[in-house]
Design an enzyme around this catalytic site. Structure first.
Site, PDB file in Angstrom:
ATOM      1  N   ASP A 300       0.794  -1.229   0.000  1.00  0.00           N
ATOM      2  CA  ASP A 300       0.000   0.000   0.000  1.00  0.00           C
ATOM      3  C   ASP A 300       0.826   1.279   0.000  1.00  0.00           C
ATOM      4  O   ASP A 300       0.325   2.320  -0.402  1.00  0.00           O
ATOM      5  CB  ASP A 300      -0.958   0.000   1.189  1.00  0.00           C
ATOM      6  CG  ASP A 300      -2.123  -0.960   0.951  1.00  0.00           C
ATOM      7  OD1 ASP A 300      -2.797  -0.811  -0.066  1.00  0.00           O
ATOM      8  OD2 ASP A 300      -2.342  -1.860   1.779  1.00  0.00           O
ATOM      9  N   TYR A 384      -9.790  -0.950   3.098  1.00  0.00           N
ATOM     10  CA  TYR A 384      -9.238  -0.817   4.445  1.00  0.00           C
ATOM     11  C   TYR A 384      -8.909   0.608   4.839  1.00  0.00           C
ATOM     12  O   TYR A 384      -8.573   1.422   3.988  1.00  0.00           O
ATOM     13  CB  TYR A 384      -7.944  -1.640   4.561  1.00  0.00           C
ATOM     14  CG  TYR A 384      -8.150  -2.914   5.342  1.00  0.00           C
ATOM     15  CD1 TYR A 384      -8.269  -2.864   6.729  1.00  0.00           C
ATOM     16  CD2 TYR A 384      -8.238  -4.143   4.717  1.00  0.00           C
ATOM     17  CE1 TYR A 384      -8.471  -4.021   7.452  1.00  0.00           C
ATOM     18  CE2 TYR A 384      -8.451  -5.307   5.445  1.00  0.00           C
ATOM     19  CZ  TYR A 384      -8.565  -5.238   6.810  1.00  0.00           C
ATOM     20  OH  TYR A 384      -8.773  -6.373   7.533  1.00  0.00           O
TER      21      TYR A 384
HETATM   22 CU   LIG Z   1      -7.281  -7.367   8.070  1.00  0.00          CU
END
Ligand SMILES: [Cu+2]
Length: 643
Positions: A300, A384
């Site tokens: 990320d 996320y």
């Molecule tokens: Cu997770």
């Protein structure tokens, strides 16, 4: 060029909007022939450390910008350093075989190009989905898994799809299973659509907004945080000062939140602890062996840009109390400055007690409240959220915490099906096993640049003269002398920690002043070392790495992990086995969460946290927080006869 640097008062100040514009203009002038020139990265080229340490307010500041460039017309990539003072390109190199991080415009482009592809449309129709506008298309980096018939040198991403019945639905409740498009980003077209077994959409909604939940609790009374005289910290530009602490805060497009020059004022002396601290990389490997999942690994930081995905924070929501925010000026895909508002939140928190003792013979007690300073930001990367929190305490210790939340990655199961690779969280919906493995680059300068690193284990003393009753134990110290010796793992049963010492600065007990890195228990990469993801994320094989400072060594998986094959990064540098004693060391700490989801993680995951602490060890001569005043008279008297 004085106008360019008018707002710049320190060599580490991030690029101003004017500087970003100027740097991009200089590059564009040199690259006039590149029709589809983009700026995946454009930021301050951090000056050499000597320049920063030697800087006095008012000194001239030499400003450089660093850019990673992509010519979308032919896929070629470059790295340029621009001298803003001289108005020219100072260095230029071609990035052979490297793919710069994914552009913001590529996210939008993938959505459009996928939805217009006939093969993808046919795959969705086969699943009864005809309203393509209601499909959420998620872009995934491809890693370096071979894809039959596709040249890996192309600039590629995969795309997975989810259905929303209303635009605000949680799409992860309805994964459109076994449909994956492979897209060439430079050519803007779908190369291939994998159309596997049809799995019906799971039946349940995964919505978690207040309107969907309906019956909300009504028994929460107001909780107000009041600081009538304002906060106890001060901010001057990017310099933050609070309770003897001082440091610079900035936002890096790849690393996210960066702290520079963390120091503590001790009896009038400003003593350095860290030169720079930031996330260097992270990876989220999924543990599902199927065709639709095994390739899902998100780096990320390097692939998407942690700093480019930071959200604007809202008072009373993300942070509570007397809040100050920092904005960031970030360059967009075209090298234009954009203002990212309120991306860093700064506030103080009451954090229970700092220290206390009740004297049983007199009944009097001394207690102090602990106040901590919180510097935080929250990035959204696909499904996320990652919250990054630095905490500073009044006893000279600091803590870093990552809060993980958001929506877990899901797959649809055949009706009544089971899943070997995940947890069933709703009817025919599984949350897939995965890890979040972070690597923090901690450039320590404990009381000066030259430091060493010592591993400390707490173990029983051997039986014998010094241990006749077999009860004795102590700390054993092992100097980690070279890069190979410094590749270490945690050992909670030995209470293992690592001390960063300054061998030439002794405290009054004759011991080198030190800070210790206290790790938390966490697993390393669970994928086999020879698996593609493990090879690309070798930093995830050890909790600790130490290297001698080198300005080009900033990211644990290399500067360009997108589509990398894993040659670059920590393992390659550390293979040199350079000496790391009494030199400018950089500590790299790997830690993470191995996430086997709980049903309670659905439909949105309550925060799970992981982090580490940095504590002074003989850095001070005694408890440095004795001078914290009692918050009220009753806190340092007490006892009926104590007066
Ligand atoms: Cu997770």
């Amino acid at each position: 060029m004085a106008g360019v640097t008018a707002a710049v008062t320190h060599p580490l100040d991030p690029l101003t909007a004017t500087e970003i514009n100027d740097a991009a203009a200089i590059i564009r002038r040199e690259c006039a022939s590149m029709e589809r020139l983009r700026f995946p990265l454009l930021m301050l080229d951090e000056p050499p450390k000597e320049e920063v340490y030697g800087f006095e307010p008012g000194d001239p500041i030499c400003r450089r910008a660093r850019a990673t460039l992509l010519n979308r017309a032919d896929g070629s990539a470059y790295e340029a350093v621009v001298s803003l003072d001289e108005g020219r390109i100072a260095s230029w190199r071609s990035l052979e075989g490297a793919q710069p991080p994914i552009l913001m415009e590529e996210f939008a482009a993938v959505d459009e190009v996928v939805k217009n592809d006939e093969r993808w449309r046919a795959a969705l129709r086969r699943r009864g989905v005809t309203d393509f506008d209601m499909v959420q298309v998620d872009l995934w980096s491809v890693g370096d898994f071979p894809i039959e018939g596709i040249d890996p040198a192309r600039r590629l991403v995969r795309a997975a799809s989810y259905l929303r019945y209303s635009p605000t639905d949680n799409g992860y409740a309805k994964p459109i299973e076994n449909v994956v498009a492979i897209v060439d980003l430079n050519e803007n077209r779908v190369l291939k659509v994998l159309d596997g077994e049809v799995v019906p959409l799971p039946p349940e909604s995964g919505n978690y907004d207040a309107a969907s939940v309906g019956d909300l609790r009504t028994d929460l009374k107001p909780l107000d945080i009041v600081q009538p005289e304002g906060p106890s910290f001060s901010i001057e530009g990017n310099l933050l000062s609070w309770q003897r602490w001082s440091f610079r805060v900035s936002m890096h497009p790849t690393d996210g939140l960066v702290l520079h020059q963390v120091a503590y004022e001790d009896d009038g002396n400003v003593r350095s602890i860290l030169y720079r601290a930031a996330l260097s990389e992270m990876v989220v490997p999924y543990g599902d062996g199927t065709d639709a999942f095994h390739w899902r690994n998100a780096f990320d930081a390097g692939e998407y840009g942690m700093g480019r995905n930071m959200g604007a924070l809202t008072l009373g929501c993300d942070c509570l109390g007397e809040i100050r925010y920092l904005d960031a000026v970030v360059a967009d895909d075209d090298g234009r400055p954009t203002l990212a508002r309120n991306v860093v939140c700064i506030h103080e928190e009451d954090y229970s007690i700092l220290w206390k003792h009740l004297d049983l013979s007199t009944g009097s007690s001394e207690v102090r409240r602990s106040r901590r300073l919180v510097v935080s930001c929250i990035g959204t990367l696909g499904n996320y959220e990652y919250g990054f929190y630095w905490y500073f305490y009044q006893d000279g210790h600091m803590e870093f915490e990552i809060k993980l939340t958001g929506v877990v990655q899901t797959r649809a199961l055949p009706p009544g099906g089971v899943d070997d690779y995940g947890t069933i969280v709703a009817t025919d919906l599984s949350a897939v096993n995965h890890q979040h493995i972070f690597n923090m680059r901690l450039d320590f300068d404990v009381d000066g640049a030259d430091n060493s690193v010592v591993e400390v284990d707490t173990v029983p003393l051997p039986p014998g003269e010094a241990n006749p009753h077999l009860n004795a134990f102590g700390g054993t110290e092992t100097l980690l002398a070279s890069e190979q010796q410094a590749q270490r793992i945690i050992d909670p049963l030995k209470a293992r920690y690592w001390k960063i010492v300054n061998p030439s600065k002794l405290n009054r007990f004759g011991r080198p002043v030190a800070y210790k890195l206290l790790p938390e228990a966490s697993s390393l990469m669970l994928a086999a070392p020879e698996s593609r993801v493990a090879v690309r994320a070798r930093f995830a094989q050890k909790h600790l790495w130490v290297t001698p400072y080198h300005p080009d060594e900033m990211h644990a998986a290399g500067d360009y992990p997108n589509q990398s094959t894993g040659e670059d990064g920590l393992a390659r540098w550390a293979a040199q086995d350079r000496s790391i004693t009494d030199t400018d060391v950089v500590v790299w700490h790997t830690f993470g969460v191995s996430h086997i989801a709980r049903p309670e993680d659905w439909p949105i995951m309550p925060v799970e946290r992981i982090g580490f602490q940095l504590l002074p060890v003989g850095f001070f001569d005694r408890n440095p927080s004795l001078d914290v005043p009692p918050p009220q008279a009753a806190c340092h008297t007490g006892g009926d006869d104590g007066e």
